[in-house]
Structure formats: C-alpha cells, structure tokens
Write a protein that holds these residues in place. Sequence first.
Motif, PDB file in Angstrom:
ATOM      1  N   HIS A   1       0.819  -1.213   0.000  1.00  0.00           N
ATOM      2  CA  HIS A   1       0.000   0.000   0.000  1.00  0.00           C
ATOM      3  C   HIS A   1       0.849   1.257   0.000  1.00  0.00           C
ATOM      4  CE1 HIS A   1      -3.756  -2.098   0.647  1.00  0.00           C
ATOM      5  NE2 HIS A   1      -3.105  -2.887   1.466  1.00  0.00           N
ATOM      6  N   MET A   2       2.162   1.093   0.013  1.00  0.00           N
ATOM      7  CA  MET A   2       3.062   2.246   0.159  1.00  0.00           C
ATOM      8  C   MET A   2       3.693   2.609  -1.187  1.00  0.00           C
ATOM      9  SD  MET A   2       3.784   2.693   3.685  1.00  0.00           S
ATOM     10  CE  MET A   2       4.771   1.840   4.879  1.00  0.00           C
ATOM     11  N   TYR A   3       4.072   3.882  -1.304  1.00  0.00           N
ATOM     12  CA  TYR A   3       4.699   4.377  -2.522  1.00  0.00           C
ATOM     13  C   TYR A   3       6.140   4.770  -2.233  1.00  0.00           C
ATOM     14  CZ  TYR A   3       0.019   4.471  -4.387  1.00  0.00           C
ATOM     15  OH  TYR A   3      -1.219   4.102  -4.814  1.00  0.00           O
ATOM     16  N   ASP A   4       7.019   4.561  -3.216  1.00  0.00           N
ATOM     17  CA  ASP A   4       8.403   4.991  -3.023  1.00  0.00           C
ATOM     18  C   ASP A   4       8.533   6.466  -3.412  1.00  0.00           C
ATOM     19  OD1 ASP A   4       8.440   5.072  -5.767  1.00  0.00           O
ATOM     20  OD2 ASP A   4       9.703   3.300  -6.028  1.00  0.00           O
ATOM     21  N   ALA A   5       9.759   7.003  -3.372  1.00  0.00           N
ATOM     22  CA  ALA A   5       9.985   8.438  -3.608  1.00  0.00           C
ATOM     23  C   ALA A   5       9.589   8.859  -5.016  1.00  0.00           C
ATOM     24  CB  ALA A   5      11.447   8.769  -3.346  1.00  0.00           C
ATOM     25  N   ASN A   6       9.533   7.894  -5.964  1.00  0.00           N
ATOM     26  CA  ASN A   6       9.166   8.233  -7.340  1.00  0.00           C
ATOM     27  C   ASN A   6       7.679   8.060  -7.611  1.00  0.00           C
ATOM     28  OD1 ASN A   6      11.895   8.693  -7.986  1.00  0.00           O
ATOM     29  ND2 ASN A   6      12.197   6.479  -8.185  1.00  0.00           N
TER      30      ASN A   6
ATOM     31  N   LEU B   1       2.630   9.050   1.180  1.00  0.00           N
ATOM     32  CA  LEU B   1       2.511   9.294  -0.248  1.00  0.00           C
ATOM     33  C   LEU B   1       3.582  10.306  -0.638  1.00  0.00           C
ATOM     34  CD1 LEU B   1      -1.348   9.560  -0.554  1.00  0.00           C
ATOM     35  CD2 LEU B   1       0.092   7.743  -1.407  1.00  0.00           C
ATOM     36  N   PRO B   2       4.125  10.237  -1.860  1.00  0.00           N
ATOM     37  CA  PRO B   2       5.170  11.174  -2.244  1.00  0.00           C
ATOM     38  C   PRO B   2       4.617  12.597  -2.270  1.00  0.00           C
ATOM     39  CG  PRO B   2       4.439   9.891  -4.123  1.00  0.00           C
ATOM     40  CD  PRO B   2       3.815   9.285  -2.921  1.00  0.00           C
ATOM     41  N   ASP B   3       5.388  13.523  -1.737  1.00  0.00           N
ATOM     42  CA  ASP B   3       4.992  14.923  -1.724  1.00  0.00           C
ATOM     43  C   ASP B   3       5.413  15.531  -3.062  1.00  0.00           C
ATOM     44  OD1 ASP B   3       4.411  17.501  -1.228  1.00  0.00           O
ATOM     45  OD2 ASP B   3       5.415  17.593   0.719  1.00  0.00           O
ATOM     46  N   LEU B   4       4.532  15.455  -4.051  1.00  0.00           N
ATOM     47  CA  LEU B   4       4.870  15.866  -5.416  1.00  0.00           C
ATOM     48  C   LEU B   4       5.194  17.357  -5.491  1.00  0.00           C
ATOM     49  CD1 LEU B   4       2.288  13.746  -7.412  1.00  0.00           C
ATOM     50  CD2 LEU B   4       4.743  13.395  -7.252  1.00  0.00           C
ATOM     51  N   GLU B   5       4.457  18.177  -4.720  1.00  0.00           N
ATOM     52  CA  GLU B   5       4.716  19.623  -4.734  1.00  0.00           C
ATOM     53  C   GLU B   5       6.127  19.938  -4.269  1.00  0.00           C
ATOM     54  OE1 GLU B   5       1.840  22.081  -2.696  1.00  0.00           O
ATOM     55  OE2 GLU B   5       0.245  21.245  -3.952  1.00  0.00           O
ATOM     56  N   ALA B   6       6.540  19.252  -3.195  1.00  0.00           N
ATOM     57  CA  ALA B   6       7.874  19.482  -2.651  1.00  0.00           C
ATOM     58  C   ALA B   6       8.937  19.048  -3.661  1.00  0.00           C
ATOM     59  CB  ALA B   6       8.049  18.719  -1.346  1.00  0.00           C
ATOM     60  N   ILE B   7       8.672  17.935  -4.354  1.00  0.00           N
ATOM     61  CA  ILE B   7       9.627  17.443  -5.346  1.00  0.00           C
ATOM     62  C   ILE B   7       9.740  18.453  -6.487  1.00  0.00           C
ATOM     63  CG2 ILE B   7      10.036  15.630  -7.069  1.00  0.00           C
ATOM     64  CD1 ILE B   7       8.665  13.677  -5.084  1.00  0.00           C
ATOM     65  N   GLU B   8       8.583  18.980  -6.927  1.00  0.00           N
ATOM     66  CA  GLU B   8       8.568  19.978  -8.004  1.00  0.00           C
ATOM     67  C   GLU B   8       9.332  21.233  -7.601  1.00  0.00           C
ATOM     68  OE1 GLU B   8       4.643  21.193  -9.563  1.00  0.00           O
ATOM     69  OE2 GLU B   8       4.544  19.100 -10.235  1.00  0.00           O
TER      70      GLU B   8
ATOM     71  N   ARG C   1      12.566  22.867  -9.288  1.00  0.00           N
ATOM     72  CA  ARG C   1      12.542  24.228  -9.818  1.00  0.00           C
ATOM     73  C   ARG C   1      13.739  25.019  -9.283  1.00  0.00           C
ATOM     74  NH1 ARG C   1      10.606  28.949  -8.501  1.00  0.00           N
ATOM     75  NH2 ARG C   1       9.952  28.219  -6.443  1.00  0.00           N
ATOM     76  N   ARG C   2      14.008  24.834  -7.977  1.00  0.00           N
ATOM     77  CA  ARG C   2      15.130  25.562  -7.360  1.00  0.00           C
ATOM     78  C   ARG C   2      16.447  25.122  -7.967  1.00  0.00           C
ATOM     79  NH1 ARG C   2      13.656  25.357  -1.244  1.00  0.00           N
ATOM     80  NH2 ARG C   2      11.885  26.754  -1.217  1.00  0.00           N
ATOM     81  N   ARG C   3      16.533  23.810  -8.241  1.00  0.00           N
ATOM     82  CA  ARG C   3      17.770  23.269  -8.801  1.00  0.00           C
ATOM     83  C   ARG C   3      18.029  23.905 -10.166  1.00  0.00           C
ATOM     84  NH1 ARG C   3      19.932  18.883 -11.446  1.00  0.00           N
ATOM     85  NH2 ARG C   3      17.913  18.441 -12.379  1.00  0.00           N
ATOM     86  N   GLN C   4      16.936  23.974 -10.958  1.00  0.00           N
ATOM     87  CA  GLN C   4      17.049  24.573 -12.292  1.00  0.00           C
ATOM     88  C   GLN C   4      17.478  26.025 -12.183  1.00  0.00           C
ATOM     89  OE1 GLN C   4      16.781  23.075 -15.101  1.00  0.00           O
ATOM     90  NE2 GLN C   4      15.717  21.156 -14.670  1.00  0.00           N
ATOM     91  N   GLU C   5      16.865  26.750 -11.208  1.00  0.00           N
ATOM     92  CA  GLU C   5      17.194  28.165 -11.001  1.00  0.00           C
ATOM     93  C   GLU C   5      18.668  28.327 -10.665  1.00  0.00           C
ATOM     94  OE1 GLU C   5      13.079  30.112  -9.354  1.00  0.00           O
ATOM     95  OE2 GLU C   5      14.864  30.140  -8.067  1.00  0.00           O
ATOM     96  N   ASN C   6      19.133  27.466  -9.754  1.00  0.00           N
ATOM     97  CA  ASN C   6      20.536  27.518  -9.352  1.00  0.00           C
ATOM     98  C   ASN C   6      21.444  27.297 -10.543  1.00  0.00           C
ATOM     99  OD1 ASN C   6      19.963  28.069  -6.753  1.00  0.00           O
ATOM    100  ND2 ASN C   6      20.092  25.945  -6.039  1.00  0.00           N
TER     101      ASN C   6
END
Lengths: 106, 188
Positions: A32-37, B164-171, B175-180
Amino acid sequence: MADYRINMPETVAPGELIEIRTLISHPMDNGHMYDANGQLIPRKIINTFYVTYNGTEVFRANMHPAQAANPFFHFFALARESGTFEFTWVDDDGTVYSGTQDITVE
Amino acid sequence: MSSLTNLDRRGFMRLAGGVAAISFVRVTPLAATEAEGLDIPEHIRPLLEEAFGGWDLTPGRISIDLPIIAETGLSVPITLSVASPMTEADHVRRIMAFVPGNPEYICADYLIGPATGRAEVSSRIRIARTQSIIAAALMSDGSRWGSAFEITVTRGACIDEIFLPDLEAIEERERRRQENLLNESGGE
C-alpha cells in the motif's frame, strides 16, 4: 537478508513454561506504500511463521500486511522432554528462513 | 531551581517508567456489559465466519494489551491473552485480532494448542488510524469469545498521506535546482 534472533532458556524443569521470543529482520512491504518516485511498492511479507518442538507444532502465526516490519513474537511452550525447537519463516516469494534451538529438560 | 533539574537519572527513569505504565491498559470485558454479544463490523464477519465457523462472539475471556495512544501506527505492541487451562480437554485453538479501519483487516492470527501451555502471544502490528480493534478466540469446545479495544493513533501506518510522495515538494526542489543552474551558468 533476514537475520533472525531466537531467545529462550537452555534448561528448564519438566512441566514448566518455556518463554520464547523471536525476531526476524524483514521490511514486510504491505503493498500500500509508494516509493519516492510515486511507484507502488509491491507486497512482499513473511506470510507464515511456525515452531515445532521435537516435530510437534506448538505455535503458528499467519501473517498479514498489518504485521509490523521485522516480525517479533513472544509466546510460550510447555516443557516435555529434551530436544530441539525448529523455527520456520516463509516469505511471499517462497524463500524459507529457518533456525533451530536445543533445550534440556531436567 | 525546579525539581525537574534536580532529578538524577534513576529518578527520571522511575518517572518515565511510571508514565509508560499508565499509558498501557489491559481490557478484560465483563460478560454482563453486553448481553447480545460483541458488535462486529459488517466487513469483519466473513473473515470470522471463514476462520471460526461463525461470526458472533461472546464478550469475555480474551484480553487485549495495547497502548491507549500510539504516536505512530507503524509498530504498535499488542498482547492477546485468553483465560484457559490449556489442557487436552480444554484449550484455545486459535486467536485472531482485527483492525477494521486498516486496508487489510487481519492483524493477528495465531494457531495454538495444549503444547503451547499458555494462551498468550505478543507481537507488533500496524494501525492505519484511530479505531476499535477486535480480538477473538476459538476454544477447543467450539465456543467463540471476543473483546474490543479503542486505540487512538496520532500518525497512521499503511496508506496515510504522510507516506505518499509529496509531489509539490519534489517539483519545488526541482525548480530551485534549475534556477541555481541558470544562476551559475549566468554568472560565468
């Protein structure tokens, strides 16, 4: 993978309760878990654990995804005669982890 | 100086031990409290039916040891024990526990017998959210006993959003990496 620990006394008196603690290292991925991707991690757990005492089954646990990682069990067995305890863990992928522990009853 | 700072290690441990001891409780339901059996959620009944040959449970005999509050539901210690002499004639055949609020409902399923000597098993389980946990025991005479326990979970396991993956944080990070990168190449 799958290091296990078995903790029980080496010598007990007949008719006494043997206190047994077991621990095995396993991630117990519950499916039920998701990895970082954002990919779902497929289920992979140890689904069965059983203990035999000189061939007689004394304890069996059917495990489900609600079992916490690194399954730990604390249970008892009644001391009858000297012999061997066999501990077996069965993984979802068919892998079997097993260990033995001798006990002296006197 | 406050009394807390005067505490030595031993005193602190005693205090901490006391707090830990308070937060653990043992539930042994009284048979008289519910005359009509235990309230079993609809979706747990088929599982009990399959394992025990019937879903109705008489309140009593089995007790659950659990913390009242679990800070994280990832690993919650649970002890299930049944009052039974564990002899050939009268013993516990199977102990189960259910977490109705989890995505998968069985959290414990132990097969024991007279060779086990004592009907008491401890383990650690995952709990997704605050809910009522149900424990059930099947005796050698075919009788079924149960009890329920309400646990509060601060942070759940399994499917909680924190996993669950924090998609906003990843984005944002990307974005910051690209800016840098742009700044670096612009500076050269």
